[in-house]
Write a protein that holds these residues in place. Structure first.
Motif, PDB file in Angstrom:
ATOM      1  N   MET A 128       0.854  -1.181   0.000  1.00  0.00           N
ATOM      2  CA  MET A 128       0.000   0.000   0.000  1.00  0.00           C
ATOM      3  C   MET A 128       0.897   1.241   0.000  1.00  0.00           C
ATOM      4  SD  MET A 128      -3.182   0.798   2.528  1.00  0.00           S
ATOM      5  CE  MET A 128      -4.254  -0.396   1.772  1.00  0.00           C
ATOM      6  N   THR A 129       0.548   2.218  -0.825  1.00  0.00           N
ATOM      7  CA  THR A 129       1.346   3.439  -0.923  1.00  0.00           C
ATOM      8  C   THR A 129       0.864   4.466   0.099  1.00  0.00           C
ATOM      9  OG1 THR A 129      -0.088   4.466  -2.560  1.00  0.00           O
ATOM     10  CG2 THR A 129       1.670   3.046  -3.404  1.00  0.00           C
ATOM     11  N   ARG A 130       1.443   5.662   0.024  1.00  0.00           N
ATOM     12  CA  ARG A 130       1.053   6.739   0.946  1.00  0.00           C
ATOM     13  C   ARG A 130      -0.425   7.083   0.812  1.00  0.00           C
ATOM     14  NH1 ARG A 130       5.875  10.974  -0.267  1.00  0.00           N
ATOM     15  NH2 ARG A 130       7.575   9.540   0.130  1.00  0.00           N
ATOM     16  N   ASP A 131      -0.940   7.036  -0.394  1.00  0.00           N
ATOM     17  CA  ASP A 131      -2.358   7.341  -0.592  1.00  0.00           C
ATOM     18  C   ASP A 131      -3.235   6.359   0.173  1.00  0.00           C
ATOM     19  OD1 ASP A 131      -1.715   9.439  -2.213  1.00  0.00           O
ATOM     20  OD2 ASP A 131      -2.166   8.407  -4.092  1.00  0.00           O
ATOM     21  N   GLY A 132      -2.903   5.077   0.099  1.00  0.00           N
ATOM     22  CA  GLY A 132      -3.677   4.069   0.807  1.00  0.00           C
ATOM     23  C   GLY A 132      -3.593   4.233   2.310  1.00  0.00           C
ATOM     24  N   VAL A 133      -2.399   4.533   2.794  1.00  0.00           N
ATOM     25  CA  VAL A 133      -2.229   4.751   4.237  1.00  0.00           C
ATOM     26  C   VAL A 133      -3.007   5.988   4.677  1.00  0.00           C
ATOM     27  CG1 VAL A 133      -0.529   5.289   6.033  1.00  0.00           C
ATOM     28  CG2 VAL A 133       0.000   3.571   4.304  1.00  0.00           C
ATOM     29  N   ALA A 134      -2.932   7.065   3.897  1.00  0.00           N
ATOM     30  CA  ALA A 134      -3.698   8.278   4.217  1.00  0.00           C
ATOM     31  C   ALA A 134      -5.193   7.974   4.206  1.00  0.00           C
ATOM     32  CB  ALA A 134      -3.371   9.389   3.227  1.00  0.00           C
ATOM     33  N   GLY A 135      -5.643   7.167   3.257  1.00  0.00           N
ATOM     34  CA  GLY A 135      -7.045   6.777   3.207  1.00  0.00           C
ATOM     35  C   GLY A 135      -7.459   5.986   4.434  1.00  0.00           C
ATOM     36  N   LEU A 136      -6.606   5.070   4.886  1.00  0.00           N
ATOM     37  CA  LEU A 136      -6.908   4.291   6.093  1.00  0.00           C
ATOM     38  C   LEU A 136      -6.973   5.180   7.331  1.00  0.00           C
ATOM     39  CD1 LEU A 136      -4.747   1.082   5.545  1.00  0.00           C
ATOM     40  CD2 LEU A 136      -7.245   1.230   5.580  1.00  0.00           C
ATOM     41  N   ILE A 137      -6.028   6.118   7.445  1.00  0.00           N
ATOM     42  CA  ILE A 137      -6.020   7.031   8.592  1.00  0.00           C
ATOM     43  C   ILE A 137      -7.275   7.904   8.592  1.00  0.00           C
ATOM     44  CG2 ILE A 137      -4.843   9.030   9.596  1.00  0.00           C
ATOM     45  CD1 ILE A 137      -2.193   7.690   8.686  1.00  0.00           C
ATOM     46  N   CYS A 138      -7.610   8.473   7.428  1.00  0.00           N
ATOM     47  CA  CYS A 138      -8.801   9.334   7.337  1.00  0.00           C
ATOM     48  C   CYS A 138     -10.075   8.534   7.585  1.00  0.00           C
ATOM     49  CB  CYS A 138      -8.854  10.027   5.986  1.00  0.00           C
ATOM     50  SG  CYS A 138      -7.606  11.311   5.806  1.00  0.00           S
ATOM     51  N   LEU A 139     -10.117   7.293   7.114  1.00  0.00           N
ATOM     52  CA  LEU A 139     -11.284   6.443   7.356  1.00  0.00           C
ATOM     53  C   LEU A 139     -11.437   6.171   8.846  1.00  0.00           C
ATOM     54  CD1 LEU A 139     -13.619   4.760   6.212  1.00  0.00           C
ATOM     55  CD2 LEU A 139     -12.008   2.854   5.988  1.00  0.00           C
ATOM     56  N   ALA A 140     -10.345   5.823   9.515  1.00  0.00           N
ATOM     57  CA  ALA A 140     -10.405   5.560  10.952  1.00  0.00           C
ATOM     58  C   ALA A 140     -10.832   6.809  11.724  1.00  0.00           C
ATOM     59  CB  ALA A 140      -9.054   5.056  11.452  1.00  0.00           C
ATOM     60  N   LEU A 141     -10.266   7.971  11.360  1.00  0.00           N
ATOM     61  CA  LEU A 141     -10.637   9.219  12.030  1.00  0.00           C
ATOM     62  C   LEU A 141     -12.106   9.564  11.811  1.00  0.00           C
ATOM     63  CD1 LEU A 141      -7.528  11.479  11.347  1.00  0.00           C
ATOM     64  CD2 LEU A 141      -8.317  10.629  13.550  1.00  0.00           C
ATOM     65  N   SER A 142     -12.565   9.454  10.570  1.00  0.00           N
ATOM     66  CA  SER A 142     -13.952   9.826  10.287  1.00  0.00           C
ATOM     67  C   SER A 142     -14.928   8.880  10.977  1.00  0.00           C
ATOM     68  CB  SER A 142     -14.205   9.877   8.782  1.00  0.00           C
ATOM     69  OG  SER A 142     -13.996   8.617   8.201  1.00  0.00           O
ATOM     70  N   LEU A 143     -14.633   7.577  10.993  1.00  0.00           N
ATOM     71  CA  LEU A 143     -15.528   6.640  11.666  1.00  0.00           C
ATOM     72  C   LEU A 143     -15.514   6.856  13.175  1.00  0.00           C
ATOM     73  CD1 LEU A 143     -14.915   3.360   9.635  1.00  0.00           C
ATOM     74  CD2 LEU A 143     -16.851   4.943   9.478  1.00  0.00           C
ATOM     75  N   GLY A 144     -14.328   7.113  13.733  1.00  0.00           N
ATOM     76  CA  GLY A 144     -14.246   7.388  15.169  1.00  0.00           C
ATOM     77  C   GLY A 144     -15.015   8.639  15.560  1.00  0.00           C
ATOM     78  N   MET A 145     -14.861   9.689  14.764  1.00  0.00           N
ATOM     79  CA  MET A 145     -15.575  10.929  15.077  1.00  0.00           C
ATOM     80  C   MET A 145     -17.061  10.797  14.802  1.00  0.00           C
ATOM     81  SD  MET A 145     -12.630  13.814  14.246  1.00  0.00           S
ATOM     82  CE  MET A 145     -13.368  14.402  12.818  1.00  0.00           C
ATOM     83  N   LEU A 146     -17.425   9.954  13.840  1.00  0.00           N
ATOM     84  CA  LEU A 146     -18.844   9.706  13.573  1.00  0.00           C
ATOM     85  C   LEU A 146     -19.507   9.065  14.794  1.00  0.00           C
ATOM     86  CD1 LEU A 146     -20.885  10.089  11.301  1.00  0.00           C
ATOM     87  CD2 LEU A 146     -20.318   7.823  10.489  1.00  0.00           C
ATOM     88  N   VAL A 147     -18.803   8.151  15.431  1.00  0.00           N
ATOM     89  CA  VAL A 147     -19.330   7.542  16.655  1.00  0.00           C
ATOM     90  C   VAL A 147     -19.481   8.604  17.748  1.00  0.00           C
ATOM     91  CG1 VAL A 147     -18.776   5.909  18.512  1.00  0.00           C
ATOM     92  CG2 VAL A 147     -18.457   5.236  16.132  1.00  0.00           C
ATOM     93  N   LEU A 148     -18.537   9.529  17.837  1.00  0.00           N
ATOM     94  CA  LEU A 148     -18.604  10.576  18.858  1.00  0.00           C
ATOM     95  C   LEU A 148     -19.786  11.527  18.656  1.00  0.00           C
ATOM     96  CD1 LEU A 148     -14.821  11.489  19.240  1.00  0.00           C
ATOM     97  CD2 LEU A 148     -16.237  10.128  20.794  1.00  0.00           C
ATOM     98  N   THR A 149     -20.283  11.665  17.425  1.00  0.00           N
ATOM     99  CA  THR A 149     -21.428  12.558  17.195  1.00  0.00           C
ATOM    100  C   THR A 149     -22.699  12.034  17.835  1.00  0.00           C
ATOM    101  OG1 THR A 149     -22.016  11.543  15.063  1.00  0.00           O
ATOM    102  CG2 THR A 149     -20.496  13.428  15.013  1.00  0.00           C
TER     103      THR A 149
END
Length: 161
Positions: free
Chosen positions: A1-22
């Motif tokens: 996985m390249t930097r784009d894939g890693v950035a996508g995984l990080i952003c996905l984890a952040l967005s899902l985590g913050m979605l739960v917090l809402t």
């Protein structure tokens, strides 16, 4: 996985985590759309775009692997730091213009300038496309935020518009 894939995984984890917090945001008894509405929209869009980034990264790796086995060598992408610098300069100009001329005019100028930087218009028709799309972007975002979402956008000191 390249930097784009890693950035996508990080952003996905952040967005899902913050979605739960809402879920912990208080609901408003007066209006059906509470304070959780806008953050949830943004976070769902962020999660969807993150998934697309991951999928495109995996697809690109698979296609590069297939071309490498077929004997084709993928040429490395040339980095364009000049374009990055110009983009930041245009954005800085937008930030400076925003309080002076207001959201509508500054956004129109920003969108037109950024499109011209990314792909220089060489014909009158292309200039028309740049200007119409910049006008449409400024108008649609103004209407959505100012009238639909009731978000006050900056008025210009020079224009009061």
């Amino acid at each position: 996985m390249t930097r784009d894939g890693v950035a996508g995984l990080i952003c996905l984890a952040l967005s899902l985590g913050m979605l739960v917090l809402t879920r912990g945001l208080p609901q408003s008894p007066l209006v059906p759309i509470g304070p959780d509405f806008y953050p949830r929209i943004v976070l769902v869009i962020m999660a969807a775009l993150s998934v697309l980034l991951i999928v495109f990264d995996l697809w690109r790796q698979r296609s590069q692997a297939a071309s490498a086995t077929a004997g084709g060598e993928a040429a490395p992408e040339k980095r364009n730091y000049r374009l990055v610098g110009i983009t930041f300069t245009v954005f800085a100009g937008y930030v400076v213009l925003l309080p002076l001329v207001g959201y509508r005019i500054a956004t129109f100028i920003f969108m037109a300038a950024l499109q011209a930087v990314f792909k220089a218009p060489r014909s009158a028709r292309r200039w028309m496309v740049v200007l119409v799309s910049a006008l449409a972007t400024a108008a649609v975002t103004y209407v959505v935020f100012e009238h639909y979402l009731s978000v006050l956008l900056p008025r210009g000191k020079w224009t009061d518009w």
